[in-house]
Design an enzyme around this catalytic site. Structure first.
Site, short mmCIF file in Angstrom:
data_model
loop_
_atom_site.label_atom_id
_atom_site.label_comp_id
_atom_site.label_asym_id
_atom_site.label_seq_id
_atom_site.Cartn_x
_atom_site.Cartn_y
_atom_site.Cartn_z
N ILE A 99 28.54 -20.27 20.39
CA ILE A 99 27.48 -19.31 20.13
C ILE A 99 27.79 -18.53 18.85
O ILE A 99 26.90 -17.96 18.24
CB ILE A 99 27.25 -18.32 21.30
CG1 ILE A 99 28.50 -17.46 21.56
CG2 ILE A 99 26.81 -19.05 22.55
CD1 ILE A 99 28.21 -16.24 22.44
N ASP A 100 29.07 -18.51 18.44
CA ASP A 100 29.49 -17.66 17.31
C ASP A 100 29.04 -18.22 15.95
O ASP A 100 29.03 -17.48 14.96
CB ASP A 100 31.02 -17.53 17.29
CG ASP A 100 31.58 -17.00 18.60
OD1 ASP A 100 30.83 -16.33 19.34
OD2 ASP A 100 32.76 -17.27 18.89
O1 F6P Z 1 33.58 -17.94 21.33
C1 F6P Z 1 32.57 -17.61 22.20
C2 F6P Z 1 32.78 -16.25 22.81
O2 F6P Z 1 31.68 -15.96 23.66
C3 F6P Z 1 33.00 -15.12 21.80
O3 F6P Z 1 31.81 -14.68 21.21
C4 F6P Z 1 33.71 -14.11 22.65
O4 F6P Z 1 34.55 -13.26 21.89
C5 F6P Z 1 34.54 -14.95 23.57
O5 F6P Z 1 33.95 -16.24 23.60
C6 F6P Z 1 34.62 -14.41 24.97
O6 F6P Z 1 35.49 -15.20 25.69
P1 F6P Z 1 35.62 -15.22 27.27
O7 F6P Z 1 34.56 -16.11 27.79
O8 F6P Z 1 36.96 -15.80 27.50
O9 F6P Z 1 35.44 -13.83 27.75
#
Ligand code: F6P
Length: 341
Positions: free
Chosen positions: A126-127
């Protein structure tokens, strides 16, 4: 050929669309067989598999998440991890692997390719921070979710004359923040690429109130204040050494209240941005990535990642996609500033 498929890292809408396209074309046009590895790199590391054929991919195109499961397991950090992956692939009779993931998952794929394992990558996140591709699937859906939230927050901000802050994901890149902030008519957008000046932010907020409107601030989870302006807590690290982000919205609200005397409240969108059904664009992009990934495997074009360039899907070396992050172009941030304040 017998082909393994895995999805690693944070999930995102469109993963199932890739799996479906890979399997449908692989079975129907090339006569290949598939096996699903569960939970990202944990699957090949611990030999966790699941059947993957046409019956398993029926009806999954509009479903969010991933039917294969995901994790942030990093086999490079496990002693003898690469050898275990290699042995388990051999034991499963797997000739080639399709790894669907972001920077971390594809970073492992890059290393495996260098060790002679036959692997092809598909970019997801999504980033939208993966180099070598114009867009990753999942991003468009996340921007839709964030934009809808901003639209809704405008009316409640006006009713209460509050500052409403929306914290969005995106790790160390401001793609979601700026796209949704611009689409939703935010009055301030703060991104990780530019350290913000809290005095300037408060100035924008006051000028918005002076024009008889309530301000909406979109802050990317990775945004940082200028050195020494506000103290931030640091989060724990994951298996890839990434800090767990989140919390800047609350910090900002306190600071804005202190400096402007206006009530400031924060909405953290969090995993809502990653959940649920993919947008039509993400389904389209994910499907095309899947069709081209299976072509690359069929042709034995190893160590490559499929990527979007304009409207074409091309193949690029995995290493090209994983060595640097694609951050938000500063010229586009400057362009958006006309709407700040
Ligand atoms: O890389 C995708 C993402 O949703 C980032 O935007 C966010 O910082 C991270 O993953 C969150 O990770 P987790 O699902 O481990 O909380």
């Amino acid at each position: 050929m017998r082909i393994g498929v895995l999805t690693g890292g944070g999930d995102c809408p469109g993963l199932n669309a890739v799996i479906r396209a890979v399997v449908r074309k692989g079975v129907q046009e090339y006569g290949h067989e598939f096996v699903g590895f569960r939970d990202g790199w944990k699957g090949p590391l611990e030999r966790l598999t699941k059947p993957l054929g046409i019956p398993e991919v029926r009806g999954i195109l509009p479903r969010g998440g991933t039917i294969l499961g995901s994790s942030r397991t990093n086999p490079i950090k496990v002693e003898g991890g690469i050898e275990r992956v290699r042995d388990n692939l051999r034991a499963e009779g797997v000739d080639a692997l399709i790894a669907i993931g972001g920077e971390d998952t594809l970073g492992v794929a890059t290393r495996l390719a260098a060790e002679g394992i036959q692997v092809v990558g598909v970019p997801k996140t999504i980033d939208n921070d993966l180099n070598a591709t114009d867009y990753t699937f999942g991003f468009d859906t996340a921007v839709h979710v964030a934009t809808e939230a901003i639209d809704r927050l405008h009316t409640t901000a006006e009713s209460h004359s509050r500052v409403l802050i929306v914290e969005v994901m995106g790790r160390h890149a401001g793609w979601i923040a700026l796209h949704s902030g611009m689409a939703g008519g935010a009055n301030v957008v703060l991104i990780p690429e530019v350290n913000f000046d809290i005095d300037e932010v408060c100035g924008w907020i006051e000028s918005r109130f002076a024009a008889s409107y309530a301000p909406i601030v979109v802050v990317a989870e990775g945004a940082q204040p200028k050195d020494g302006q506000i103290e931030l807590l640091t989060g724990e690290l994951d298996a890839f050494g990434h800090v767990r982000l989140g919390g800047i919205g609350e910090v900002l609200a306190k600071e804005i209240e202190k400096r402007t005397g206006k009530e400031a409240r924060t909405t953290v969108l969090g995993h809502v941005q990653r959940g649920g059904t993919p947008s039509p664009y993400d389904r389209w992009l994910a499907t095309r990535f899947g069709l081209h990934a299976i072509d690359a495997v069929h042709e034995g074009d190893w160590g490559k990642m499929v990527a979007l360039r304009g409207t074409d899907i091309v193949r690029v070396p995995l290493a090209e996609a994983t060595t640097t992050l694609k951050t938000f172009p500063l010229s586009l941030y400057d362009e958006a500033k006309v709407f700040f304040g």
